[in-house]
Design a protein around this motif. Structure first.
Motif, PDB file in Angstrom:
ATOM      1  N   ALA A   1       0.843  -1.202   0.000  1.00 48.50           N
ATOM      2  CA  ALA A   1       0.000   0.000   0.000  1.00 48.50           C
ATOM      3  C   ALA A   1       0.879   1.253   0.000  1.00 48.50           C
TER       4      ALA A   1
ATOM      5  N   ASP B   1       0.507   4.142  -1.115  1.00 45.97           N
ATOM      6  CA  ASP B   1      -0.162   5.412  -0.841  1.00 45.97           C
ATOM      7  C   ASP B   1      -0.454   5.601   0.652  1.00 45.97           C
ATOM      8  N   ARG B   2      -0.188   4.579   1.450  1.00 42.92           N
ATOM      9  CA  ARG B   2      -0.441   4.627   2.896  1.00 42.92           C
ATOM     10  C   ARG B   2       0.820   4.553   3.743  1.00 42.92           C
TER      11      ARG B   2
ATOM     12  N   ILE C   1      -8.574   5.165   6.805  1.00 39.73           N
ATOM     13  CA  ILE C   1      -8.909   4.479   5.553  1.00 39.73           C
ATOM     14  C   ILE C   1     -10.402   4.173   5.543  1.00 39.73           C
TER      15      ILE C   1
ATOM     16  N   SER D   1     -12.887   0.810   0.878  1.00 41.72           N
ATOM     17  CA  SER D   1     -12.311   0.587  -0.451  1.00 41.72           C
ATOM     18  C   SER D   1     -10.792   0.393  -0.391  1.00 41.72           C
ATOM     19  N   GLN D   2     -10.148   0.844   0.662  1.00 39.32           N
ATOM     20  CA  GLN D   2      -8.700   0.725   0.814  1.00 39.32           C
ATOM     21  C   GLN D   2      -8.310  -0.417   1.742  1.00 39.32           C
ATOM     22  N   ARG D   3      -9.286  -1.032   2.346  1.00 40.93           N
ATOM     23  CA  ARG D   3      -9.016  -2.026   3.381  1.00 40.93           C
ATOM     24  C   ARG D   3      -8.215  -3.225   2.872  1.00 40.93           C
TER      25      ARG D   3
ATOM     26  N   ALA E   1      -5.891  -3.544   0.500  1.00 37.38           N
ATOM     27  CA  ALA E   1      -4.463  -3.243   0.350  1.00 37.38           C
ATOM     28  C   ALA E   1      -3.797  -3.089   1.716  1.00 37.38           C
ATOM     29  N   VAL E   2      -4.459  -2.390   2.616  1.00 37.42           N
ATOM     30  CA  VAL E   2      -3.890  -2.200   3.957  1.00 37.42           C
ATOM     31  C   VAL E   2      -3.865  -3.521   4.712  1.00 37.42           C
TER      32      VAL E   2
END
Length: 63
Positions: A21, A23-24, A40, A43-45, A47-48
């Motif tokens: 991730a 971007d995080r 987050i 929708s981002q969960r 990847a994280v």
């Protein structure tokens, strides 16, 4: 809203999270991961969660 948490005492700065991730997470010159955006949404969960699951030191979590 979910929040990314990092235990900097456990972090070895290997960068697995950054590859999952980018971007995080970012490993900086202090050899520790820094969270670029700690909140987050669903929708981002994935990847994280991949970053958390693949952290070799178990330094990452979501609350």
């Amino acid at each position: 809203m979910l929040k990314i948490c990092v235990d900097v005492d456990k972090c070895a700065g290997l960068g697995m999270c950054e590859s999952w991730a980018p971007d995080r997470f970012e490993v900086q010159s202090d050899a520790k991961v820094h969270v670029l955006a700690e909140n987050i949404d669903e929708s981002q969960r994935d990847a994280v969660q991949g970053a958390i699951d693949n952290c070799p030191t178990g330094a990452l979590s979501i609350e």
